[in-house]
Design a protein around this motif. Structure first.
Motif, PDB file in Angstrom:
ATOM      1  N   LEU A  99       0.823  -1.211   0.000  1.00 47.16           N
ATOM      2  CA  LEU A  99       0.000   0.000   0.000  1.00 47.16           C
ATOM      3  C   LEU A  99       0.856   1.261   0.000  1.00 47.16           C
ATOM      4  O   LEU A  99       0.615   2.186  -0.790  1.00 47.16           O
ATOM      5  N   GLY A 100       1.854   1.311   0.851  1.00 48.05           N
ATOM      6  CA  GLY A 100       2.644   2.534   0.957  1.00 48.05           C
ATOM      7  C   GLY A 100       3.452   2.827  -0.284  1.00 48.05           C
ATOM      8  O   GLY A 100       3.406   3.931  -0.826  1.00 48.05           O
ATOM      9  N   ARG A 101       4.197   1.831  -0.758  1.00 51.43           N
ATOM     10  CA  ARG A 101       5.090   2.050  -1.894  1.00 51.43           C
ATOM     11  C   ARG A 101       4.338   2.159  -3.207  1.00 51.43           C
ATOM     12  O   ARG A 101       4.681   2.975  -4.067  1.00 51.43           O
ATOM     13  N   ASP A 102       3.320   1.322  -3.404  1.00 54.40           N
ATOM     14  CA  ASP A 102       2.674   1.220  -4.715  1.00 54.40           C
ATOM     15  C   ASP A 102       1.473   2.144  -4.883  1.00 54.40           C
ATOM     16  O   ASP A 102       1.030   2.367  -6.011  1.00 54.40           O
ATOM     17  N   VAL A 103       0.914   2.668  -3.792  1.00 52.22           N
ATOM     18  CA  VAL A 103      -0.270   3.522  -3.894  1.00 52.22           C
ATOM     19  C   VAL A 103      -0.022   4.894  -3.273  1.00 52.22           C
ATOM     20  O   VAL A 103      -0.158   5.926  -3.939  1.00 52.22           O
ATOM     21  N   LEU A 104       0.350   4.907  -1.988  1.00 51.70           N
ATOM     22  CA  LEU A 104       0.489   6.192  -1.299  1.00 51.70           C
ATOM     23  C   LEU A 104       1.629   7.029  -1.871  1.00 51.70           C
ATOM     24  O   LEU A 104       1.465   8.235  -2.105  1.00 51.70           O
ATOM     25  N   ALA A 105       2.787   6.410  -2.093  1.00 47.36           N
ATOM     26  CA  ALA A 105       3.939   7.176  -2.591  1.00 47.36           C
ATOM     27  C   ALA A 105       3.679   7.800  -3.960  1.00 47.36           C
ATOM     28  O   ALA A 105       3.928   8.997  -4.151  1.00 47.36           O
ATOM     29  N   PRO A 106       3.153   7.050  -4.954  1.00 46.32           N
ATOM     30  CA  PRO A 106       2.851   7.708  -6.240  1.00 46.32           C
ATOM     31  C   PRO A 106       1.806   8.808  -6.117  1.00 46.32           C
ATOM     32  O   PRO A 106       1.911   9.852  -6.773  1.00 46.32           O
ATOM     33  N   GLY A 107       0.781   8.578  -5.272  1.00 44.70           N
ATOM     34  CA  GLY A 107      -0.235   9.610  -5.092  1.00 44.70           C
ATOM     35  C   GLY A 107       0.340  10.886  -4.514  1.00 44.70           C
ATOM     36  O   GLY A 107       0.032  11.991  -4.969  1.00 44.70           O
ATOM     37  N   LEU A 108       1.213  10.745  -3.526  1.00 49.64           N
ATOM     38  CA  LEU A 108       1.829  11.925  -2.922  1.00 49.64           C
ATOM     39  C   LEU A 108       2.747  12.630  -3.905  1.00 49.64           C
ATOM     40  O   LEU A 108       2.798  13.865  -3.942  1.00 49.64           O
ATOM     41  N   ARG A 109       3.478  11.853  -4.728  1.00 41.21           N
ATOM     42  CA  ARG A 109       4.357  12.479  -5.718  1.00 41.21           C
ATOM     43  C   ARG A 109       3.549  13.262  -6.749  1.00 41.21           C
ATOM     44  O   ARG A 109       3.922  14.372  -7.146  1.00 41.21           O
ATOM     45  N   GLY A 110       2.427  12.682  -7.207  1.00 34.28           N
ATOM     46  CA  GLY A 110       1.601  13.373  -8.187  1.00 34.28           C
ATOM     47  C   GLY A 110       1.020  14.667  -7.648  1.00 34.28           C
ATOM     48  O   GLY A 110       1.042  15.709  -8.310  1.00 34.28           O
ATOM     49  N   VAL A 111       0.492  14.606  -6.428  1.00 39.62           N
ATOM     50  CA  VAL A 111      -0.071  15.811  -5.811  1.00 39.62           C
ATOM     51  C   VAL A 111       1.021  16.841  -5.574  1.00 39.62           C
ATOM     52  O   VAL A 111       0.831  18.049  -5.809  1.00 39.62           O
ATOM     53  N   LEU A 112       2.213  16.373  -5.131  1.00 40.34           N
ATOM     54  CA  LEU A 112       3.313  17.295  -4.852  1.00 40.34           C
ATOM     55  C   LEU A 112       3.753  18.030  -6.117  1.00 40.34           C
ATOM     56  O   LEU A 112       4.042  19.238  -6.070  1.00 40.34           O
ATOM     57  N   VAL A 113       3.784  17.339  -7.239  1.00 41.31           N
ATOM     58  CA  VAL A 113       4.202  17.976  -8.496  1.00 41.31           C
ATOM     59  C   VAL A 113       3.286  19.144  -8.823  1.00 41.31           C
ATOM     60  O   VAL A 113       3.741  20.249  -9.164  1.00 41.31           O
ATOM     61  N   PHE A 114       1.971  18.919  -8.726  1.00 40.15           N
ATOM     62  CA  PHE A 114       1.042  19.993  -9.064  1.00 40.15           C
ATOM     63  C   PHE A 114       1.055  21.109  -8.019  1.00 40.15           C
ATOM     64  O   PHE A 114       0.870  22.282  -8.353  1.00 40.15           O
ATOM     65  N   LEU A 115       1.294  20.772  -6.763  1.00 43.71           N
ATOM     66  CA  LEU A 115       1.391  21.807  -5.743  1.00 43.71           C
ATOM     67  C   LEU A 115       2.623  22.689  -5.980  1.00 43.71           C
ATOM     68  O   LEU A 115       2.555  23.917  -5.870  1.00 43.71           O
ATOM     69  N   VAL A 116       3.754  22.055  -6.316  1.00 48.11           N
ATOM     70  CA  VAL A 116       4.980  22.822  -6.575  1.00 48.11           C
ATOM     71  C   VAL A 116       4.801  23.715  -7.795  1.00 48.11           C
ATOM     72  O   VAL A 116       5.221  24.880  -7.805  1.00 48.11           O
TER      73      VAL A 116
END
Length: 480
Positions: free
Chosen positions: A144-161
């Motif tokens: 769950l953490g590596r395959d779902v949460l981490a990509p989701g956080l990276r995607g959101v972080l890109v748009f926030l930055v």
């Protein structure tokens, strides 16, 4: 010798050459090259002097990204893409429906799972297109953490930055400004007062964020740490490395924004229809088309220019100049009762004897592997080393590598494991062999630098695999 540019045939000046003779150095087109088969081995010879010919290779970047984009629009409408859209759309529609039915305190984890699934698939498609793969598989979700949460956080972080400079300016200079991330959308949702839309500084900052956005998505897709997304020097080096193709890709992505907005408008109308589930499924599928195409465009950027930014190995970007084209002419196979002098007969006899020896040794090695007779396997493998490694199946190379490591014959283990990866780089044996190779180099031979190189290569070449996950845990450094 790989060719950086197109080469013209020495005889037919209007034709491209696909081979070069190793004897007379003539550039050969399909009419000048001669295909020949000796038992199971296919060769290409020079039609001018009869010498062996090698394949000419050319960098993928010779075909510019703009030309490849002319066919990119078909990508979301291919059969694998339609199957992926239907499967992912059904999953996201069901997840979104669950989010509307559960209490508020449970809704957030469901929405995070929704966003993580979308972004994990998006980044996986970027990497698939970067490898030239069009199978469009949904990634495996084993952790769950590596395959779902981490990509989701990276995607959101890109748009926030990307939005942060413009949003910070708006919050400081104007009142009534706000923004939020809607996981059912592919962009930041803004609440903007009308006077802000007339501010040139605001639009300048929006433009800067938009120009950085493709870089951020590429870095996120290539498993870069979150802190590297904030490194401006890294972003500039990526832009320089990708060259003019970066701006071509950015322009193509900008052209998708109105299409994606229109898709969301239509999806909002579909969700209002008084029918169970089907309208929500269609809405999700509709809004997935543009992100699917955007992932493909970003992947094509890496497919064409990735070696300039350290993505993958440089040799992977060299392809046969004429693709899968074969010589027009085929020489008679060197078998049968052909009229020939004694010297030629001796050559053919020797070739037939070698083939018989090869077949016998390969059969003995296969039997030894099946019976787990390691001494016989190692002895038989030594007989096969005089033949091209590509003729021995990768599974046998891998078995010998494992057996040699157990017997503490580490030089043989390294050699066999390297061959297992080289002869069939697209089979599942390759990443397994490379991980074992890295372990032998690092843990048994104490060659940590070589082990690190192998681990990094596994992460680049075979992302989203168990081997890459193992490499990421054991490599000392993140891939560059």
């Amino acid at each position: 010798m790989p060719s950086p540019t197109a080469i013209i045939c020495q005889t037919h000046r209007g034709a491209l050459a696909g081979w070069r003779c190793l004897v007379c150095q003539a550039a050969l087109c399909p009419e000048c090259a001669v295909g020949q088969r000796i038992q199971t081995v296919e060769l290409v010879r020079c039609g001018l002097c009869g010498g062996d010919a090698e394949v000419l290779r050319i960098h993928r970047g010779v075909v510019p990204l703009a030309h490849r984009l002319k066919r990119a629009w078909r990508y979301p409408f291919s059969l694998p893409a339609v199957q992926l859209v239907l499967a992912l759309g059904a999953f996201l529609a069901a997840t979104g429906w669950v989010a509307t039915m559960v209490p508020f305190f449970i809704r957030l984890p469901v929405l995070i799972f929704y966003a993580g699934t979308f972004w994990a698939t998006f980044f996986a498609l970027v990497r698939e297109s970067a490898r030239g793969d069009t199978t469009l598989d949904i990634p495996e979700f084993t952790e769950l953490g590596r395959d779902v949460l981490a990509p989701g956080l990276r995607g959101v972080l890109v748009f926030l930055v990307a939005s942060l400079p413009a949003l910070a300016f708006a919050l400081v200079a104007y009142s009534g400004v706000g923004a939020g991330m809607d996981v059912f959308s592919w962009f930041i949702l803004w609440r903007i007062p009308p006077e802000l839309l007339r501010d040139g500084v605001f639009w300048l900052l929006v433009g800067m964020g938009a120009l950085w956005l493709p870089v951020g998505l590429l870095l996120a897709a290539s498993h870069q740490p979150a802190w590297r997304l904030l490194n401006p020097r890294l972003a500039l080096s990526v832009v320089r490395g990708l060259g003019s193709d970066y701006w071509v890709g950015t322009a193509a992505l900008a052209g998708l924004v109105p299409l994606h907005f229109a898709a969301h408008v239509l999806a909002a109308g579909l969700r209002l229809l008084p029918f169970p589930f089907v309208p929500h499924l269609l809405a999700e599928c509709l809004t997935l088309l543009v992100p699917l195409l955007a992932a493909h465009i970003l992947g094509l950027l890496l497919f064409v220019r990735g070696d300039q930014v350290g993505y993958g190995e440089p040799r992977e970007y060299l392809e046969p100049l004429l693709g899968g084209t074969r010589p027009v002419r085929d020489a008679p196979p060197l078998v049968g009762h052909m009229a020939m002098d004694s010297a030629a007969q001796e050559v053919v006899t020797r070739a037939v004897d070698q083939e018989a020896a090869f077949d016998g040794a390969l059969g003995n090695l296969t039997t030894a592997m099946e019976s787990r007779n390691i001494p016989l396997a190692l002895a038989t493998y030594a007989e096969l080393e005089q033949f091209p490694a590509a003729r021995v199946p990768a599974a046998l190379h891998l078995f010998i590598g494992q057996a040699a490591a157990v017997e503490e014959n580490f030089p043989l283990a390294v050699s066999a494991l390297e061959r297992a990866a080289d002869v069939a780089p697209d089979q599942e044996t390759a990443p397994r062999a490379l991980v074992l190779l890295a372990r032998v180099l690092g843990e048994r031979m104490h060659e940590t630098a070589r082990a690190e190189e192998v681990y990094r290569y596994v992460q680049h070449r075979y992302p989203d695999t168990a081997a890459a996950r193992f490499a990421s845990k054991h490599a000392r450094y993140e891939p560059e």
